[in-house]
Design a protein around this motif. Sequence first.
Motif, PDB file in Angstrom:
ATOM      1  N   GLU A   1      12.409   4.941   5.160  1.00 56.79           N
ATOM      2  CA  GLU A   1      13.307   4.434   4.116  1.00 56.79           C
ATOM      3  C   GLU A   1      13.574   2.949   4.374  1.00 56.79           C
ATOM      4  OE1 GLU A   1      15.025   4.912   0.618  1.00 56.79           O
ATOM      5  OE2 GLU A   1      14.157   6.601   1.712  1.00 56.79           O
ATOM      6  N   GLY A   2      13.611   2.153   3.300  1.00 54.24           N
ATOM      7  CA  GLY A   2      13.917   0.735   3.422  1.00 54.24           C
ATOM      8  C   GLY A   2      12.761  -0.110   3.924  1.00 54.24           C
ATOM      9  N   HIS A   3      11.540   0.419   3.848  1.00 60.44           N
ATOM     10  CA  HIS A   3      10.356  -0.295   4.327  1.00 60.44           C
ATOM     11  C   HIS A   3       9.208  -0.172   3.331  1.00 60.44           C
ATOM     12  CE1 HIS A   3      12.591   0.142   8.058  1.00 60.44           C
ATOM     13  NE2 HIS A   3      11.778  -0.718   8.626  1.00 60.44           N
ATOM     14  N   VAL A   4       8.220  -1.052   3.490  1.00 62.48           N
ATOM     15  CA  VAL A   4       6.943  -0.944   2.788  1.00 62.48           C
ATOM     16  C   VAL A   4       5.834  -1.087   3.818  1.00 62.48           C
ATOM     17  CG1 VAL A   4       7.669  -1.729   0.497  1.00 62.48           C
ATOM     18  CG2 VAL A   4       6.949  -3.413   2.202  1.00 62.48           C
ATOM     19  N   PHE A   5       4.669  -0.563   3.486  1.00 65.42           N
ATOM     20  CA  PHE A   5       3.492  -0.706   4.328  1.00 65.42           C
ATOM     21  C   PHE A   5       2.555  -1.650   3.598  1.00 65.42           C
ATOM     22  CE2 PHE A   5      -0.459   0.340   6.388  1.00 65.42           C
ATOM     23  CZ  PHE A   5      -0.105   0.754   7.663  1.00 65.42           C
ATOM     24  N   VAL A   6       2.151  -2.733   4.256  1.00 65.90           N
ATOM     25  CA  VAL A   6       1.325  -3.753   3.614  1.00 65.90           C
ATOM     26  C   VAL A   6       0.014  -3.929   4.360  1.00 65.90           C
ATOM     27  CG1 VAL A   6       3.309  -5.001   2.656  1.00 65.90           C
ATOM     28  CG2 VAL A   6       2.419  -5.658   4.896  1.00 65.90           C
ATOM     29  N   MET A   7      -1.009  -4.308   3.600  1.00 68.62           N
ATOM     30  CA  MET A   7      -2.318  -4.598   4.182  1.00 68.62           C
ATOM     31  C   MET A   7      -2.923  -5.794   3.462  1.00 68.62           C
ATOM     32  SD  MET A   7      -3.812  -0.711   4.552  1.00 68.62           S
ATOM     33  CE  MET A   7      -5.293  -1.148   5.438  1.00 68.62           C
TER      34      MET A   7
ATOM     35  N   ILE B   1       0.833  -1.202   0.000  1.00 71.15           N
ATOM     36  CA  ILE B   1       0.000   0.000   0.000  1.00 71.15           C
ATOM     37  C   ILE B   1       0.867   1.252   0.000  1.00 71.15           C
ATOM     38  CG2 ILE B   1      -1.741   1.288   1.324  1.00 71.15           C
ATOM     39  CD1 ILE B   1      -2.731  -1.347   0.012  1.00 71.15           C
ATOM     40  N   GLY B   2       2.011   1.201   0.706  1.00 65.94           N
ATOM     41  CA  GLY B   2       2.872   2.364   0.795  1.00 65.94           C
ATOM     42  C   GLY B   2       4.337   1.997   0.673  1.00 65.94           C
ATOM     43  N   LYS B   3       5.111   2.946   0.115  1.00 63.68           N
ATOM     44  CA  LYS B   3       6.560   2.784  -0.006  1.00 63.68           C
ATOM     45  C   LYS B   3       7.246   3.932   0.727  1.00 63.68           C
ATOM     46  CE  LYS B   3       6.893   2.498  -4.551  1.00 63.68           C
ATOM     47  NZ  LYS B   3       7.325   2.117  -5.914  1.00 63.68           N
ATOM     48  N   ALA B   4       8.559   3.861   0.819  1.00 64.28           N
ATOM     49  CA  ALA B   4       9.338   4.844   1.572  1.00 64.28           C
ATOM     50  C   ALA B   4       8.947   6.272   1.215  1.00 64.28           C
ATOM     51  CB  ALA B   4      10.830   4.632   1.337  1.00 64.28           C
ATOM     52  N   GLY B   5       8.694   7.069   2.257  1.00 63.00           N
ATOM     53  CA  GLY B   5       8.348   8.476   2.079  1.00 63.00           C
ATOM     54  C   GLY B   5       6.867   8.756   1.959  1.00 63.00           C
ATOM     55  N   ASP B   6       6.058   7.731   1.740  1.00 62.80           N
ATOM     56  CA  ASP B   6       4.609   7.928   1.627  1.00 62.80           C
ATOM     57  C   ASP B   6       4.001   8.287   2.976  1.00 62.80           C
ATOM     58  OD1 ASP B   6       4.565   7.324  -1.086  1.00 62.80           O
ATOM     59  OD2 ASP B   6       4.041   5.218  -0.760  1.00 62.80           O
ATOM     60  N   THR B   7       2.984   9.121   2.932  1.00 65.82           N
ATOM     61  CA  THR B   7       2.197   9.456   4.107  1.00 65.82           C
ATOM     62  C   THR B   7       0.844   8.766   3.955  1.00 65.82           C
ATOM     63  OG1 THR B   7       3.275  11.603   4.308  1.00 65.82           O
ATOM     64  CG2 THR B   7       1.167  11.347   5.424  1.00 65.82           C
ATOM     65  N   LEU B   8       0.484   7.939   4.941  1.00 67.88           N
ATOM     66  CA  LEU B   8      -0.754   7.160   4.874  1.00 67.88           C
ATOM     67  C   LEU B   8      -1.711   7.582   5.982  1.00 67.88           C
ATOM     68  CD1 LEU B   8       0.868   3.662   4.291  1.00 67.88           C
ATOM     69  CD2 LEU B   8      -0.136   5.155   2.570  1.00 67.88           C
ATOM     70  N   GLU B   9      -2.993   7.680   5.616  1.00 65.48           N
ATOM     71  CA  GLU B   9      -4.049   7.974   6.575  1.00 65.48           C
ATOM     72  C   GLU B   9      -5.204   7.011   6.334  1.00 65.48           C
ATOM     73  OE1 GLU B   9      -4.583  12.429   7.343  1.00 65.48           O
ATOM     74  OE2 GLU B   9      -3.777  12.337   5.287  1.00 65.48           O
ATOM     75  N   PHE B  10      -5.966   6.743   7.392  1.00 59.48           N
ATOM     76  CA  PHE B  10      -7.069   5.789   7.334  1.00 59.48           C
ATOM     77  C   PHE B  10      -8.309   6.475   7.890  1.00 59.48           C
ATOM     78  CE2 PHE B  10      -3.004   3.884   8.186  1.00 59.48           C
ATOM     79  CZ  PHE B  10      -2.845   3.036   7.101  1.00 59.48           C
ATOM     80  N   LYS B  11      -9.201   6.865   6.992  1.00 59.26           N
ATOM     81  CA  LYS B  11     -10.404   7.567   7.440  1.00 59.26           C
ATOM     82  C   LYS B  11     -11.538   7.338   6.450  1.00 59.26           C
ATOM     83  CE  LYS B  11      -8.512  11.799   5.451  1.00 59.26           C
ATOM     84  NZ  LYS B  11      -8.003  13.111   5.694  1.00 59.26           N
ATOM     85  N   ASP B  12     -12.744   7.440   6.950  1.00 49.65           N
ATOM     86  CA  ASP B  12     -13.949   7.291   6.105  1.00 49.65           C
ATOM     87  C   ASP B  12     -13.958   5.969   5.336  1.00 49.65           C
ATOM     88  OD1 ASP B  12     -14.587   9.938   6.905  1.00 49.65           O
ATOM     89  OD2 ASP B  12     -13.419  10.756   5.225  1.00 49.65           O
ATOM     90  N   GLY B  13     -13.390   4.910   5.925  1.00 45.52           N
ATOM     91  CA  GLY B  13     -13.372   3.608   5.267  1.00 45.52           C
ATOM     92  C   GLY B  13     -12.425   3.505   4.090  1.00 45.52           C
ATOM     93  N   LYS B  14     -11.494   4.455   3.977  1.00 46.24           N
ATOM     94  CA  LYS B  14     -10.549   4.455   2.859  1.00 46.24           C
ATOM     95  C   LYS B  14      -9.122   4.653   3.350  1.00 46.24           C
ATOM     96  CE  LYS B  14     -13.703   6.318  -0.608  1.00 46.24           C
ATOM     97  NZ  LYS B  14     -13.741   5.257  -1.555  1.00 46.24           N
TER      98      LYS B  14
END
Length: 146
Positions: A111-117, A69-82
């Motif tokens: 850096e050096g990470h991913v965000f997975v779901m 879902i996300g790669k290094a430097g991405d900003t992720l938010e979870f709201k309104d079911g999205k």
Amino acid sequence: MHNNDRVLVNKLVHTLGFEPDYGDIVIIDKRIDRPRTVIDDITDSLRYNAISYHFNKNIDEIFWIKRVIGKAGDTLEFKDGKVYRDGIALDEPYIKEPMLYTSDEVVVVPEGHVFVMGDNRNNSYDSRMVGPIPLDHVIGKYVFKF
């Protein structure tokens, strides 16, 4: 995918150090609380494969199958079911049902990470709980199931 499905995995992602792309389905070594070593690569290949599973169905499961879902430097938010990546809601036709998870926390993928779901968002243990995954724990990329 379902429990007991078998998958073919492209391990070149891990071996050659490629970074997976958004939307890729990847196999993760869930033991992120410790460094992954070359010994892990060798022993895991011998211990966790279709042949060994045929003879020993009680093998500890150390792998997750999740979507990037996300790669290094991405900003992720979870709201309104999205899920919002860098302020833009993701179009996710692959998820099983609308996501019930919300959070006031803003996640910046280091850096050096991913965000997975998981695609089954309401029943998935993933980066929302354990945090971003080190790239060396991305074992490979899903090719197909059998």
